[in-house]
Scaffold this motif. Structure first.
Motif, PDB file in Angstrom:
ATOM      1  N   THR A 325       0.829  -1.204   0.000  1.00 41.73           N
ATOM      2  CA  THR A 325       0.000   0.000   0.000  1.00 41.73           C
ATOM      3  C   THR A 325       0.864   1.256   0.000  1.00 41.73           C
ATOM      4  OG1 THR A 325      -0.144   0.051   2.425  1.00 41.73           O
ATOM      5  CG2 THR A 325      -1.867  -1.162   1.228  1.00 41.73           C
ATOM      6  N   VAL A 326       0.308   2.309  -0.587  1.00 46.68           N
ATOM      7  CA  VAL A 326       0.917   3.639  -0.527  1.00 46.68           C
ATOM      8  C   VAL A 326      -0.173   4.625  -0.139  1.00 46.68           C
ATOM      9  CG1 VAL A 326       2.673   3.078  -2.264  1.00 46.68           C
ATOM     10  CG2 VAL A 326       0.511   4.125  -2.971  1.00 46.68           C
ATOM     11  N   GLU A 327       0.215   5.783   0.360  1.00 44.30           N
ATOM     12  CA  GLU A 327      -0.727   6.840   0.725  1.00 44.30           C
ATOM     13  C   GLU A 327      -0.672   7.943  -0.311  1.00 44.30           C
ATOM     14  OE1 GLU A 327      -2.902   6.955   3.283  1.00 44.30           O
ATOM     15  OE2 GLU A 327      -2.323   4.885   3.787  1.00 44.30           O
ATOM     16  N   LEU A 328      -1.834   8.317  -0.840  1.00 48.58           N
ATOM     17  CA  LEU A 328      -1.948   9.413  -1.803  1.00 48.58           C
ATOM     18  C   LEU A 328      -3.127  10.286  -1.409  1.00 48.58           C
ATOM     19  CD1 LEU A 328      -1.410   8.052  -5.454  1.00 48.58           C
ATOM     20  CD2 LEU A 328       0.121   9.492  -4.108  1.00 48.58           C
ATOM     21  N   TYR A 329      -2.864  11.551  -1.177  1.00 51.82           N
ATOM     22  CA  TYR A 329      -3.926  12.509  -0.885  1.00 51.82           C
ATOM     23  C   TYR A 329      -4.833  12.019   0.245  1.00 51.82           C
ATOM     24  CZ  TYR A 329      -2.298  14.278  -5.346  1.00 51.82           C
ATOM     25  OH  TYR A 329      -1.494  14.754  -6.374  1.00 51.82           O
ATOM     26  N   GLY A 330      -4.176  11.464   1.257  1.00 47.40           N
ATOM     27  CA  GLY A 330      -4.898  11.049   2.445  1.00 47.40           C
ATOM     28  C   GLY A 330      -5.664   9.746   2.305  1.00 47.40           C
ATOM     29  N   ARG A 331      -5.477   9.036   1.197  1.00 43.10           N
ATOM     30  CA  ARG A 331      -6.179   7.764   0.998  1.00 43.10           C
ATOM     31  C   ARG A 331      -5.167   6.645   0.750  1.00 43.10           C
ATOM     32  NH1 ARG A 331     -11.729   7.694  -0.339  1.00 43.10           N
ATOM     33  NH2 ARG A 331     -12.685   9.775  -0.371  1.00 43.10           N
ATOM     34  N   THR A 332      -5.571   5.415   1.089  1.00 46.50           N
ATOM     35  CA  THR A 332      -4.714   4.250   0.870  1.00 46.50           C
ATOM     36  C   THR A 332      -4.977   3.673  -0.514  1.00 46.50           C
ATOM     37  OG1 THR A 332      -4.672   3.694   3.226  1.00 46.50           O
ATOM     38  CG2 THR A 332      -4.135   1.921   1.681  1.00 46.50           C
ATOM     39  N   ARG A 334      -3.981   0.382  -2.825  1.00 48.18           N
ATOM     40  CA  ARG A 334      -3.362  -0.943  -2.838  1.00 48.18           C
ATOM     41  C   ARG A 334      -2.562  -1.131  -4.119  1.00 48.18           C
ATOM     42  NH1 ARG A 334      -8.766  -4.178  -2.232  1.00 48.18           N
ATOM     43  NH2 ARG A 334      -9.375  -2.300  -3.426  1.00 48.18           N
ATOM     44  N   ASP A 348      -9.277   1.594  -6.174  1.00 44.14           N
ATOM     45  CA  ASP A 348      -8.724   2.620  -5.279  1.00 44.14           C
ATOM     46  C   ASP A 348      -8.415   3.903  -6.049  1.00 44.14           C
ATOM     47  OD1 ASP A 348      -8.932   0.694  -3.349  1.00 44.14           O
ATOM     48  OD2 ASP A 348      -6.782   0.260  -3.252  1.00 44.14           O
ATOM     49  N   LEU A 352     -10.128   7.715  -5.791  1.00 42.72           N
ATOM     50  CA  LEU A 352      -9.249   8.856  -5.583  1.00 42.72           C
ATOM     51  C   LEU A 352      -9.414   9.888  -6.696  1.00 42.72           C
ATOM     52  CD1 LEU A 352      -7.170   9.835  -3.564  1.00 42.72           C
ATOM     53  CD2 LEU A 352      -5.391   8.674  -4.893  1.00 42.72           C
TER      54      LEU A 352
END
Length: 371
Positions: A325-332, A334, A348, A352
């Motif tokens: 997982t990575v975090e982008l703009y406050g969302r996870t 996968r 995902d 986003l």
């Protein structure tokens, strides 16, 4: 473990059992399984013999009771006591084809040539040997069907026997072999083991066994070869359901695909086709686990109104993968990573994109950079 069978001169229950014992199955485990049926007055011996230029294991079943005719239900009940699904399925398959061939209710079937103690010993013995070896998948090369005729309780019948042919429905066969090359018992065991037909799958060989038949052949060993090994890739036997559709809308196709996936299908897709009389059409395909195939089939009939479909067995081969997982703009987000690449999960990214107004392409690049 994977088992691959090469029915060099054919296949019978005792030949298969001999090959499995030769490959390392315990004869004591086999005897214990047969004893759980409640059968009395029998002895099972396995001996090394020379057949042609090869050494192989020959199984001998001696019984005090020489009766050969018994109700199929009795044998099925005895096999059920062992807790070996392959044994019970094999005898149910035999009973089913006998009922079909003779026009009888399944509960009224009496087995004649297949009603003896030796049939139960061979079937239960093979089921126990497969379990003892840890076999989870059976593969088999095309079977030689033999030629000539065989004397039965119902008179002289052609070879291959009608029961054998019925039990081999869906199997790969070839011409060749002498006399009765494949017996009903051998065919029933292959069917009960849900055998996959074709070449040897990629595997690491652990053992090879040779099971001897009783007939002596002038120019070759009378054997079936059993090769035991571990798969080199993860295998998952699944079913593909396909049907041609020329009277449905694109919206309905999209609805059916979504329903199939939600119900547990591994995949579902549509391909364009041209049918008879030049009619444009679509072919709906559904890849499903074996235990869901009947349910998926019913769904396809009810949702599309099709009058027929095709069912085929396939081996789904997968490679190892991990989810990161990575975090982008406050969302996870996968990330599905395999041996040769990594890909962000579409759902995902779509959520986003809806919340940020950014394009999928931009978010894909940002997710990969953040990994």
């Amino acid at each position: 473990m994977i088992l691959h069978l090469n029915p060099f001169t054919g296949l019978a229950g005792d030949m298969l059992l001999g090959a499995l014992l030769s490959a390392g199955a315990s004869v004591d485990v086999v005897r214990q399984a047969v004893a759980r049926t409640g059968l009395t007055g029998w002895r099972l011996e396995a001996e090394n013999v020379r057949t042609g230029a090869l050494m192989a294991v020959r199984v001998r079943v001696e019984v005090d009771d020489d009766a050969t005719e018994r109700p199929a239900s009795v044998l099925i009940e005895m096999a059920a006591r062992t807790g070996l699904p392959v044994a019970e399925r094999a005898l149910r398959a035999v009973a089913g084809v006998e009922a079909e061939l003779h026009g009888l209710p399944a509960g009224d079937v009496h087995l004649h040539e297949l009603g003896g103690h030796d049939t139960l010993v061979d079937i239960v013995g093979c089921a126990a040997a497969l379990a003892d070896l840890g076999v989870t998948r059976v593969h088999c090369a095309p079977l030689p069907l033999g030629s000539g005729s065989v004397e039965t309780r119902h008179g002289v019948l052609p070879v291959p026997a009608p029961a054998t042919l019925a039990l081999l429905r869906g199997a790969q066969v070839r011409s060749g072999g002498e006399h009765e090359a494949v017996t009903p018992t051998g065919a029933a065991l292959l069917r009960a083991a849900e055998t996959v037909y074709g070449g040897m799958p990629p595997m690491e060989v652990h053992a090879t066994g040779y099971g001897a038949g009783t007939r002596r052949l002038p120019d070759r060993p009378n054997v079936v070869v059993a090769t035991l090994g571990r798969p080199l890739a993860a295998e998952d036997r699944q079913v593909v359901l396909s049907t041609n559709l020329d009277d449905v809308t694109g919206e309905l196709l999209g609805h059916v695909i979504a329903r199939m996936l939600a119900a547990g299908a591994a995949d579902a897709w549509v391909t364009p086709a041209v049918m008879k009389k030049g009619r444009p059409a679509h072919v709906l395909h559904v890849l499903t686990p074996v235990d869901l195939a009947d349910h998926m089939e019913t769904m396809m009939f009810s949702e599309t109104g099709t009058l027929g479909l095709r069912r085929s067995w396939v081996d789904k081969v997968t490679v190892p993968r991990v989810i990161r997982t990575v975090e982008l703009y406050g969302r996870t987000v996968r990330m599905k990573e395999g041996p040769w690449g990594v890909k962000p999960e579409y759902d995902d990214l779509a959520r986003l994109a809806a919340s940020t107004g950014k394009s999928l392409g931009t978010l894909t690049r940002e997710a990969l950079d953040a990994l």
